[in-house]
Design an enzyme around this catalytic site. Structure first.
Site, mmCIF file in Angstrom:
data_model
loop_
_atom_site.group_PDB
_atom_site.id
_atom_site.type_symbol
_atom_site.label_atom_id
_atom_site.label_comp_id
_atom_site.label_asym_id
_atom_site.label_seq_id
_atom_site.Cartn_x
_atom_site.Cartn_y
_atom_site.Cartn_z
ATOM 1 C CB SER A 10 -0.618 0.257 0.956
ATOM 2 O OG SER A 10 -1.071 1.175 1.112
ATOM 3 C CG HIS A 35 -3.733 -1.577 -1.908
ATOM 4 N ND1 HIS A 35 -5.123 -2.953 -2.356
ATOM 5 C CD2 HIS A 35 -3.737 -1.486 -1.035
ATOM 6 C CE1 HIS A 35 -6.135 -2.411 -1.249
ATOM 7 N NE2 HIS A 35 -5.482 -1.617 -0.634
ATOM 8 C CG ASP A 37 -5.191 1.965 1.107
ATOM 9 O OD1 ASP A 37 -6.163 0.869 0.853
ATOM 10 O OD2 ASP A 37 -3.829 1.491 0.650
ATOM 11 C CG MET A 39 -8.717 6.975 2.542
ATOM 12 S SD MET A 39 -7.579 6.528 3.978
ATOM 13 C CE MET A 39 -7.008 5.248 4.529
ATOM 14 C CG ASP A 177 -6.367 -2.922 2.486
ATOM 15 O OD1 ASP A 177 -4.791 -2.461 3.800
ATOM 16 O OD2 ASP A 177 -6.586 -2.544 1.843
HETATM 17 C C1 DX5 Z 1 -6.719 1.059 5.054
HETATM 18 C C2 DX5 Z 1 -5.879 1.198 4.154
HETATM 19 C C3 DX5 Z 1 -4.487 0.390 3.865
HETATM 20 C C4 DX5 Z 1 -3.952 0.203 5.184
HETATM 21 C C5 DX5 Z 1 -3.123 -1.092 5.455
HETATM 22 O O1 DX5 Z 1 -7.408 1.874 5.235
HETATM 23 O O2 DX5 Z 1 -7.274 0.602 3.232
HETATM 24 O O3 DX5 Z 1 -4.033 -0.843 2.941
HETATM 25 O O4 DX5 Z 1 -2.713 1.156 4.375
HETATM 26 O O5 DX5 Z 1 -1.818 -0.785 6.453
HETATM 27 P P1 DX5 Z 1 -1.292 -1.530 7.216
HETATM 28 O O6 DX5 Z 1 -0.483 -2.670 6.358
HETATM 29 O O7 DX5 Z 1 -0.274 -0.498 7.721
HETATM 30 O O8 DX5 Z 1 -2.198 -1.365 7.978
HETATM 31 ZN ZN ZN Z 2 -6.233 -0.304 1.578
#
Ligand code: DX5
Ligand code: ZN
Length: 218
Positions: A10, A35, A37, A39, A177
């Protein structure tokens, strides 16, 4: 579904001032997916980036671009992410009352469709969507931030989903995830996950190549 465990770093945990460089190097580290993310500050209490970031990073890597949309009304953004070069587009079941229609929309662009479940959402919420998805994403933290602790109950959910998929003879990946490290990676894979997202454990490691191998179970 591949037998090989796939690793999806990610980039939320990467150095944002060096994103192009970070994405360019993921292949040599042995990663399988990138990946992303996404938001919106509404579905989750954080804002990251949108389709323009996906488009900007696309030329940096041939790896699979795995867009995780943590946004309300994701149907509005499918076309932009498809055109920006995402290969897998995952929406949250909780964010879209018409998930079924949106998953079909994703596939209409020739993309793989994923459905994500928050920690509080039961596996039953996707029972009638399985024919329309290529991947189920089980959130093992509450979405919004990297670096949180793995929620153990997600293991039972992964097992239940894997059982549903196998009973129906479907070919669907299970991605997990949140809070994935060497220990939780093993637990998630034993429960039936075959795609592991990892942010902090990869970006805080001294050797990204080594941690990716370890997460994969080599
Ligand atoms: C959280 C994200 C994840 C996150 C994972 O909302 O969807 O993808 O970045 O990060 P780690 O591995 O640090 O928990
Ligand atoms: Zn994610």
């Amino acid at each position: 579904m591949t037998d090989k465990v796939l690793i999806a770093p990610s980039i939320l945990s990467a150095d944002f001032t060096e994103l192009g460089h970070e994405v360019r190097r993921l292949k040599e580290y042995g990663a399988d997916y990138v990946h992303l993310d996404v938001m919106d500050g509404n579905f989750v209490p954080n804002i990251t980036f949108g389709a323009p970031m996906c488009k900007a990073l696309r030329p940096c890597s041939e790896l699979v671009f795995d867009a995780h949309l943590m946004v309300t009304e994701p149907s509005k953004w499918i076309e932009s992410f498809a055109k920006a070069g995402a290969d897998i587009i995952t929406i949250h079941r909780e964010a879209d009352v018409h998930s079924h229609r949106t998953l079909q929309l994703i596939r209409s662009f020739g993309k793989k469709a994923g459905i994500a479940l928050n920690p509080a959402t039961s596996h039953n919420a996707i029972e009638y969507l399985l024919d329309d998805v290529d991947m189920v994403l089980v959130m093992s933290v509450n979405p919004g931030f990297g670096g949180q602790k793995f929620i153990e109950s997600s293991l039972r959910k992964i097992e239940a989903i894997r059982e549903m998929i196998e009973k129906r003879g479907l070919d669907i990946d299970i991605e997990v995830d949140g809070g994935i490290n060497e220990t939780t990676a093993k637990l998630a894979v034993s429960a039936g996950a075959n795609v592991l997202v990892a942010g902090n454990s990869i970006y805080k490691a001294r050797s990204k190549k080594l941690i990716i191998e370890k997460l994969r179970g080599n």
